[in-house]
Design a protein around this motif. Structure first.
Motif, PDB file in Angstrom:
ATOM      1  N   UNK A 121       0.760  -1.146  -0.031  1.00 21.16           N
ATOM      2  CA  UNK A 121      -0.018   0.081   0.124  1.00 21.16           C
ATOM      3  C   UNK A 121       0.934   1.283   0.071  1.00 21.16           C
ATOM      4  N   UNK A 122       2.109   0.974  -0.096  1.00 22.49           N
ATOM      5  CA  UNK A 122       3.113   2.273  -0.266  1.00 22.49           C
ATOM      6  C   UNK A 122       4.183   1.773  -1.273  1.00 22.49           C
ATOM      7  N   UNK A 123       4.863   2.795  -1.890  1.00 16.59           N
ATOM      8  CA  UNK A 123       5.947   2.372  -2.786  1.00 16.59           C
ATOM      9  C   UNK A 123       7.101   1.817  -1.930  1.00 16.59           C
ATOM     10  N   UNK A 124       7.398   2.217  -0.458  1.00 17.29           N
ATOM     11  CA  UNK A 124       8.442   1.455   0.285  1.00 17.29           C
ATOM     12  C   UNK A 124       7.998   0.097   0.320  1.00 17.29           C
ATOM     13  N   UNK A 125       6.780  -0.495   0.468  1.00 14.72           N
ATOM     14  CA  UNK A 125       6.462  -1.911   0.507  1.00 14.72           C
ATOM     15  C   UNK A 125       6.957  -2.413  -0.682  1.00 14.72           C
ATOM     16  N   UNK A 126       6.395  -1.899  -1.829  1.00 10.55           N
ATOM     17  CA  UNK A 126       7.057  -2.492  -3.172  1.00 10.55           C
ATOM     18  C   UNK A 126       8.423  -2.700  -3.284  1.00 10.55           C
ATOM     19  N   UNK A 127       9.211  -1.591  -2.876  1.00  6.06           N
ATOM     20  CA  UNK A 127      10.674  -1.625  -2.989  1.00  6.06           C
ATOM     21  C   UNK A 127      11.214  -2.786  -1.957  1.00  6.06           C
ATOM     22  N   UNK A 128      10.554  -2.973  -0.894  1.00  8.25           N
ATOM     23  CA  UNK A 128      10.975  -4.109  -0.036  1.00  8.25           C
ATOM     24  C   UNK A 128      10.665  -5.451  -0.869  1.00  8.25           C
ATOM     25  N   UNK A 129       9.886  -5.636  -1.516  1.00  8.35           N
ATOM     26  CA  UNK A 129       9.477  -6.787  -2.050  1.00  8.35           C
ATOM     27  C   UNK A 129      10.226  -6.950  -3.597  1.00  8.35           C
ATOM     28  N   UNK A 130      10.498  -5.925  -4.123  1.00  7.34           N
ATOM     29  CA  UNK A 130      11.026  -5.996  -5.643  1.00  7.34           C
ATOM     30  C   UNK A 130      12.200  -5.438  -5.848  1.00  7.34           C
ATOM     31  N   UNK A 131      12.921  -5.019  -4.877  1.00  6.07           N
ATOM     32  CA  UNK A 131      14.084  -4.545  -5.332  1.00  6.07           C
ATOM     33  C   UNK A 131      15.346  -5.366  -6.276  1.00  6.07           C
ATOM     34  N   UNK A 132      15.490  -4.992  -7.217  1.00  5.77           N
ATOM     35  CA  UNK A 132      16.588  -5.549  -8.173  1.00  5.77           C
ATOM     36  C   UNK A 132      15.920  -6.516  -9.190  1.00  5.77           C
ATOM     37  N   UNK A 133      14.461  -6.503  -8.744  1.00  3.33           N
ATOM     38  CA  UNK A 133      13.754  -7.436  -9.708  1.00  3.33           C
ATOM     39  C   UNK A 133      12.959  -6.733 -10.770  1.00  3.33           C
ATOM     40  N   UNK A 134      12.689  -5.423 -10.763  1.00  3.28           N
ATOM     41  CA  UNK A 134      11.967  -4.809 -11.774  1.00  3.28           C
ATOM     42  C   UNK A 134      12.555  -3.247 -11.960  1.00  3.28           C
ATOM     43  N   UNK A 135      12.337  -2.686 -13.094  1.00  5.55           N
ATOM     44  CA  UNK A 135      13.129  -1.505 -13.306  1.00  5.55           C
ATOM     45  C   UNK A 135      12.671  -0.241 -12.566  1.00  5.55           C
ATOM     46  N   UNK A 136      11.199  -0.170 -12.488  1.00  4.16           N
ATOM     47  CA  UNK A 136      10.563   1.127 -12.221  1.00  4.16           C
ATOM     48  C   UNK A 136       9.490   0.936 -11.226  1.00  4.16           C
ATOM     49  N   UNK A 137       9.638   1.832  -9.950  1.00  3.04           N
ATOM     50  CA  UNK A 137       8.262   1.923  -9.359  1.00  3.04           C
ATOM     51  C   UNK A 137       8.000   3.327  -9.279  1.00  3.04           C
ATOM     52  N   UNK A 138       6.908   3.805  -9.716  1.00  2.00           N
ATOM     53  CA  UNK A 138       6.139   5.042  -9.470  1.00  2.00           C
ATOM     54  C   UNK A 138       5.750   5.227  -8.090  1.00  2.00           C
ATOM     55  N   UNK A 139       6.287   6.566  -7.626  1.00  2.00           N
ATOM     56  CA  UNK A 139       5.820   6.588  -6.085  1.00  2.00           C
ATOM     57  C   UNK A 139       4.619   7.510  -5.991  1.00  2.00           C
ATOM     58  N   UNK A 140       3.204   7.204  -5.906  1.00  2.00           N
ATOM     59  CA  UNK A 140       2.178   7.977  -5.815  1.00  2.00           C
ATOM     60  C   UNK A 140       1.564   8.126  -4.439  1.00  2.00           C
ATOM     61  N   UNK A 141       2.463   7.825  -3.348  1.00  2.00           N
ATOM     62  CA  UNK A 141       2.033   7.873  -1.961  1.00  2.00           C
ATOM     63  C   UNK A 141       1.397   6.643  -1.529  1.00  2.00           C
ATOM     64  N   UNK A 142       0.686   6.762  -0.469  1.00  2.00           N
ATOM     65  CA  UNK A 142      -0.015   5.509   0.287  1.00  2.00           C
ATOM     66  C   UNK A 142      -1.532   5.424  -0.462  1.00  2.00           C
ATOM     67  N   UNK A 143      -1.650   4.261  -0.629  1.00  2.00           N
ATOM     68  CA  UNK A 143      -3.146   3.811  -1.301  1.00  2.00           C
ATOM     69  C   UNK A 143      -4.217   4.337  -0.407  1.00  2.00           C
TER      70      UNK A 143
END
Ligand code: TXA
Ligand code: MG
Length: 350
Positions: free
Chosen positions: A149-171
């Motif tokens: 529900x935040x870009x930080x959650x995505x980064x924690x799971x996907x760091x190094x696996x995908x090229x880009x995360x758009x940070x739009x704040x909390x859902x």
């Protein structure tokens, strides 16, 4: 692979569109949870989503659109769907539609329907418009983790696996979309979410809820929605739900916490804001106000993720009534607890 986390700018959106057009993956915010997107019409791109998430290949994805004209040639629109689309799109409702062969098998896991959603989040909409493609996107977590529900959650799971995360704040909603099947028989909610049963019934009349929403699938029972089969939203620790009258629950939480600590566990409670003070000796995790189930929905996945980062191994949680958005909360919380429930009364001294 280096993962870039970018604030939303025109340049970042253009970069996201370019990655999607070239068959790559982009994590992006929606009003429900963050999604991990790929061009839905490119089977190799969609296959990369499954690899990045560690997702079983037989769990189908939702295709996201920004304009109903994108459905031409991809699906047959069920009779009941236009009224739903009119009432709830853009927004947190996913509608199953019979698909044509233009939708790759990898998107639908070979099913003859495809799940379609038009998100309302401005960043999701801008990205979909910029790339001009239908975008297949599951939640952007590693399979088995709570949805991000935040870009930080995505980064924690996907760091190094995908090229880009758009940070739009909390859902805003914090739980995934409602999935509804209107392709045959009575309209049925396969997964409760941001659009409630009552909201759907104002448009459709009576709506059924799939039986496995508030209990585990039974042996031999067919999952209407393949995602219901999997261990989901499960923290590493053992979660138990504690039910009963308000005062009994607060007292029971304290007793259960003390017993667990005495037995050498690292324990905590998940409780309403109103009970944090009374339970301050029990490592309280504030799930939101008891009068505000929307707030509980918004905070739930972040709280479940914290349990793991804080190394909790026994967790006791309050529950909300399973109605309105509370049905979606109890579906996710129930699964996090493998539906393990304790009656407060059984814990209190006689
Ligand atoms: O809010 C959401 O729906 C988020 C955001 C990113 O849009 N997406 C999401 O996707 O939660 P995912 O893949 O984590 O969950 C999709 C659910 C799964 O339970 C899947 O089994 C079900 O929808 N599903 C997808 N296609 C289906 C189909 N053709 N028939 C039955 N269930 C389907
Ligand atoms: Mg998911």
């Amino acid at each position: 692979m280096q993962t870039q986390l970018l604030p939303v700018t025109d340049a970042a959106l253009e970069k996201a569109a370019e990655i999607l057009r070239e068959g790559g993956l982009v994590a992006f915010p929606t009003e429900t949870v963050y999604g991990l997107g790929a061009n839905a019409l490119n089977p190799e791109a969609v296959a990369a989503i499954f690899a990045a998430k560690g997702r079983p290949a037989d769990n189908p994805l939702i295709a996201h659109i920004c304009d109903t004209a994108q459905l031409d040639g991809l699906v047959r629109i069920p009779d009941a769907a236009p009224a739903l689309m009119e009432a709830f799109w853009p927004g947190p409702l996913t509608i199953l539609m019979p698909r044509t062969s233009a939708v790759p098998d990898v998107v639908t896991a070979g099913l003859d329907t495809v799940a379609i959603r038009m998100p309302s989040h401005p960043v999701a909409q801008a990205m979909l418009r910029a790339c001009g493609l239908p975008v297949a996107a599951p939640s952007a977590n590693r399979s088995g983790k709570p949805s991000p529900t935040t870009a930080a959650h995505v980064l924690a799971d996907m760091d190094g696996r995908i090229p880009l995360i758009l940070d739009g704040g909390p859902c805003d909603v914090g739980l995934e979309s409602t999935v509804i099947d209107v392709t045959h028989g009575a309209p049925t909610i396969l997964r409760p979410g941001g659009v409630t049963k009552a909201m759907l019934e104002r448009v459709l009349g009576h709506v059924e809820v799939a039986g496995s929403v508030l209990r585990p699938l039974q042996a031999g029972e067919k999952a209407l929605s393949p995602g219901m089969r999997y261990r989901h939203y499960s923290p590493d620790g053992q979660v138990s739900l504690v039910e009963g009258d308000e005062a009994d629950v607060v007292e029971a939480l304290e007793i259960l916490f003390r017993q667990a600590e005495k037995n050498g566990h690292r324990a905590c409670v998940m409780c309403f804001s109103e009970h944090v003070e009374a339970l301050k000796a029990c490592r309280p995790h504030d799930i939101g106000s008891r009068d505000n189930p929307e707030e509980v929905a918004r905070r739930l996945f972040d709280t479940l993720r914290r349990l793991d980062t804080e190394g909790m191994d026994v967790i006791f949680s309050e529950v909300v009534p399973a109605e309105g958005i509370g049905l979606a909360v109890m579906n996710r919380l129930g699964r996090a607890a493998s539906f393990h429930t304790i009656q407060a009364r059984d814990v209190l001294p006689a």
